[in-house]
Design a protein around this motif. Structure first.
Motif, PDB file in Angstrom:
ATOM      1  N   VAL A  21      -3.558   1.931  -3.829  1.00  0.00           N
ATOM      2  CA  VAL A  21      -3.589   3.363  -3.549  1.00  0.00           C
ATOM      3  C   VAL A  21      -4.829   3.638  -2.716  1.00  0.00           C
ATOM      4  N   THR A  22      -4.631   4.185  -1.515  1.00  0.00           N
ATOM      5  CA  THR A  22      -5.753   4.390  -0.594  1.00  0.00           C
ATOM      6  C   THR A  22      -6.671   5.511  -1.082  1.00  0.00           C
ATOM      7  N   ASP A  23      -7.927   5.421  -0.669  1.00  0.00           N
ATOM      8  CA  ASP A  23      -8.948   6.392  -1.057  1.00  0.00           C
ATOM      9  C   ASP A  23      -9.511   7.044   0.212  1.00  0.00           C
ATOM     10  N   GLY A  24      -8.873   8.120   0.632  1.00  0.00           N
ATOM     11  CA  GLY A  24      -9.348   8.807   1.831  1.00  0.00           C
ATOM     12  C   GLY A  24      -9.312   7.926   3.065  1.00  0.00           C
ATOM     13  N   GLU A  63       0.830  -1.192   0.000  1.00  0.00           N
ATOM     14  CA  GLU A  63       0.000   0.000   0.000  1.00  0.00           C
ATOM     15  C   GLU A  63       0.870   1.249   0.000  1.00  0.00           C
ATOM     16  N   VAL A  64       0.491   2.235  -0.802  1.00  0.00           N
ATOM     17  CA  VAL A  64       1.147   3.542  -0.755  1.00  0.00           C
ATOM     18  C   VAL A  64       0.103   4.615  -0.461  1.00  0.00           C
ATOM     19  N   MET A  65       0.576   5.681   0.134  1.00  0.00           N
ATOM     20  CA  MET A  65      -0.306   6.776   0.522  1.00  0.00           C
ATOM     21  C   MET A  65      -0.230   7.895  -0.505  1.00  0.00           C
ATOM     22  N   PRO A  66      -1.368   8.339  -1.041  1.00  0.00           N
ATOM     23  CA  PRO A  66      -1.342   9.479  -1.966  1.00  0.00           C
ATOM     24  C   PRO A  66      -0.854  10.742  -1.262  1.00  0.00           C
ATOM     25  N   PRO A  67      -0.369  11.710  -2.035  1.00  0.00           N
ATOM     26  CA  PRO A  67       0.109  12.954  -1.421  1.00  0.00           C
ATOM     27  C   PRO A  67      -1.050  13.825  -0.941  1.00  0.00           C
ATOM     28  N   LYS A  68      -0.734  14.702   0.007  1.00  0.00           N
ATOM     29  CA  LYS A  68      -1.679  15.764   0.367  1.00  0.00           C
ATOM     30  C   LYS A  68      -1.119  17.040  -0.247  1.00  0.00           C
ATOM     31  N   GLY A  69      -1.505  17.287  -1.475  1.00  0.00           N
ATOM     32  CA  GLY A  69      -0.971  18.405  -2.223  1.00  0.00           C
ATOM     33  C   GLY A  69      -0.771  18.030  -3.675  1.00  0.00           C
ATOM     34  N   ASN A 127       2.147  17.460  -5.462  1.00  0.00           N
ATOM     35  CA  ASN A 127       3.341  16.750  -5.924  1.00  0.00           C
ATOM     36  C   ASN A 127       3.287  15.269  -5.542  1.00  0.00           C
ATOM     37  N   PRO A 128       3.166  14.363  -6.519  1.00  0.00           N
ATOM     38  CA  PRO A 128       3.091  12.935  -6.229  1.00  0.00           C
ATOM     39  C   PRO A 128       4.449  12.239  -6.199  1.00  0.00           C
ATOM     40  N   GLN A 129       5.550  12.992  -6.231  1.00  0.00           N
ATOM     41  CA  GLN A 129       6.870  12.407  -6.430  1.00  0.00           C
ATOM     42  C   GLN A 129       7.221  11.379  -5.350  1.00  0.00           C
ATOM     43  N   HIS A 130       6.969  11.691  -4.093  1.00  0.00           N
ATOM     44  CA  HIS A 130       7.326  10.766  -3.017  1.00  0.00           C
ATOM     45  C   HIS A 130       6.556   9.459  -3.165  1.00  0.00           C
ATOM     46  N   MET A 131       5.267   9.535  -3.453  1.00  0.00           N
ATOM     47  CA  MET A 131       4.459   8.329  -3.650  1.00  0.00           C
ATOM     48  C   MET A 131       5.024   7.489  -4.788  1.00  0.00           C
ATOM     49  N   LEU A 132       5.384   8.136  -5.887  1.00  0.00           N
ATOM     50  CA  LEU A 132       5.918   7.410  -7.037  1.00  0.00           C
ATOM     51  C   LEU A 132       7.257   6.754  -6.705  1.00  0.00           C
ATOM     52  N   GLU A 133       8.081   7.426  -5.918  1.00  0.00           N
ATOM     53  CA  GLU A 133       9.366   6.846  -5.524  1.00  0.00           C
ATOM     54  C   GLU A 133       9.155   5.615  -4.642  1.00  0.00           C
ATOM     55  N   MET A 134       8.218   5.707  -3.692  1.00  0.00           N
ATOM     56  CA  MET A 134       7.930   4.565  -2.824  1.00  0.00           C
ATOM     57  C   MET A 134       7.407   3.380  -3.650  1.00  0.00           C
ATOM     58  N   ALA A 135       6.501   3.661  -4.583  1.00  0.00           N
ATOM     59  CA  ALA A 135       5.933   2.600  -5.415  1.00  0.00           C
ATOM     60  C   ALA A 135       6.987   1.988  -6.332  1.00  0.00           C
ATOM     61  N   ASP A 136       7.901   2.818  -6.828  1.00  0.00           N
ATOM     62  CA  ASP A 136       8.944   2.308  -7.707  1.00  0.00           C
ATOM     63  C   ASP A 136       9.845   1.318  -6.970  1.00  0.00           C
ATOM     64  N   GLY A 137      10.089   1.559  -5.693  1.00  0.00           N
ATOM     65  CA  GLY A 137      10.886   0.638  -4.904  1.00  0.00           C
ATOM     66  C   GLY A 137      10.186  -0.674  -4.616  1.00  0.00           C
ATOM     67  N   LEU A 138       8.873  -0.694  -4.792  1.00  0.00           N
ATOM     68  CA  LEU A 138       8.080  -1.898  -4.513  1.00  0.00           C
ATOM     69  C   LEU A 138       7.837  -2.762  -5.748  1.00  0.00           C
ATOM     70  N   LYS A 139       7.960  -2.181  -6.930  1.00  0.00           N
ATOM     71  CA  LYS A 139       7.415  -2.834  -8.126  1.00  0.00           C
ATOM     72  C   LYS A 139       8.060  -4.179  -8.439  1.00  0.00           C
ATOM     73  N   ASP A 140       9.316  -4.384  -8.052  1.00  0.00           N
ATOM     74  CA  ASP A 140       9.960  -5.674  -8.314  1.00  0.00           C
ATOM     75  C   ASP A 140       9.602  -6.733  -7.270  1.00  0.00           C
ATOM     76  N   TRP A 141       8.910  -6.312  -6.213  1.00  0.00           N
ATOM     77  CA  TRP A 141       8.628  -7.217  -5.094  1.00  0.00           C
ATOM     78  C   TRP A 141       7.157  -7.604  -4.975  1.00  0.00           C
ATOM     79  N   VAL A 142       6.287  -6.854  -5.613  1.00  0.00           N
ATOM     80  CA  VAL A 142       4.848  -7.082  -5.425  1.00  0.00           C
ATOM     81  C   VAL A 142       4.158  -7.289  -6.775  1.00  0.00           C
TER      82      VAL A 142
END
Length: 311
Positions: free
Chosen positions: A50-53, A22-28, A30-45
């Motif tokens: 993506v959570t919805d509120g 699970e990754v958390m969407p940004p509050k604002g 800029n989605p860069q941090h979310m994308l970086e976290m997801a990129d680190g996961l993509k080879d493992w999952v």
């Protein structure tokens, strides 16, 4: 349907041990941090949720974030709740998701608004998770909520649902699980699991024979304080005192939390078909936890599978 849209569904069909995170969407903006976290996961999952509120806290749209993940080559699971949208808006978002190549949807009712940062907002709740699953089934069959044909084509959404094996109401748990099954859920992701005896009972007495993967929710506890906060603020969760004591006694609580999560992944592998990893704001540690648990990266599994096919 291309590979980015199909990896998760194909893995379920082939009865593999499924790993999602699970990754958390940004509050604002800029989605860069979310994308970086997801990129680190993509080879493992197999897919990234993506959570919805979640907890009724304002974040960027799950659908928009799912589309961004897909553009980055990461298969998303778009969480969608009935709390904030009526039937028209839900159908519009589902059609939009399909058009954007976002095919996996976790149908949720939504956390109560009083728990979040907009307690005076007005809830909608026209559709709960079960009715939302039924709506998705209709759209997949080519009809809308009012059973009128969709002239521009049926959808192909792969729907899932949440489940809480630690529910205090066993009859309620059984009833809702059966309704979600019959309403079309193709996979289940559980709430945070802290009592694996209850998970085993659920698998043996409720989920047995359902032929749908159950993914046990594994949560990274960062400290004793973090565990106590979760017990206090997250409904339906009861972190055992022995785990809190273990974290409190550890010289490095975060590393101890990783060890606990890895042990729980190993326990889940003996009971169900997958795990759903949650590590709020430390999604970068999930690959290490999986490695500690003996779970190989998905890329290695794919290479091994290809090599075996060649031989």
């Amino acid at each position: 349907m291309d590979a980015v849209s199909n990896r998760f569904r194909a893995a379920i069909k082939s009865k593999k041990f499924i790993v999602t995170a699970e990754v958390m969407p940004p509050k604002g903006a800029n989605p860069q941090h979310m994308l970086e976290m997801a990129d680190g996961l993509k080879d493992w999952v197999h897919a990234v949720n993506v959570t919805d509120g979640s907890r009724a806290v304002l974040r960027m749209s799950s659908l928009a974030c799912s589309a961004l993940l897909r553009q980055a080559g990461i298969e998303p699971i778009c969480q969608m709740t009935g709390r904030d949208r009526n039937a028209i808006a839900l159908q519009a978002d589902l059609m939009g998701a399909h058009a954007l190549g976002v095919r996996n949807v976790l149908a949720l009712t939504g956390d109560p608004l009083k728990a979040g940062d907009h307690p005076k907002a007005k809830p909608v709740h026209e559709l709960d998770s079960i009715r939302l699953l039924r709506l998705i089934r209709k759209l997949n069959e080519g009809t809308d909520y009012n059973e009128k044909p969709m002239n521009d084509g049926a959808l192909d959404i792969f729907p899932g649902a949440a489940v809480d094996p630690q529910s205090t109401s066993w009859s309620g748990l059984q009833s809702r699980f059966e309704k979600k099954l019959t309403s079309g859920a193709q996979f289940f992701q559980s709430q945070l699991i802290s009592d694996f005896d209850k998970l085993e009972k659920f698998m043996d007495q409720v989920a047995v024979g359902c032929d749908r993967p159950i993914l046990a929710g594994i949560f990274l506890l960062k400290s004793a304080k973090n565990a106590a906060f979760i017990n206090r603020c997250v409904p339906g969760v009861d972190i055992p005192q022995h785990l809190i004591d273990r974290l409190a006694a550890a010289k490095e609580p975060l590393h101890e939390g990783m060890k606990i999560a890895a042990e729980q992944v190993q326990a889940a592998r003996q009971l169900c078909q997958g795990v759903h990893m949650m590590a709020v704001r430390r999604e970068d540690l999930i690959p290490q936890i999986l490695e500690m648990a003996g779970v190989e990266p998905q890329t290695q599994r794919q290479v091994a599978s290809t090599s075996s096919a060649v031989r």
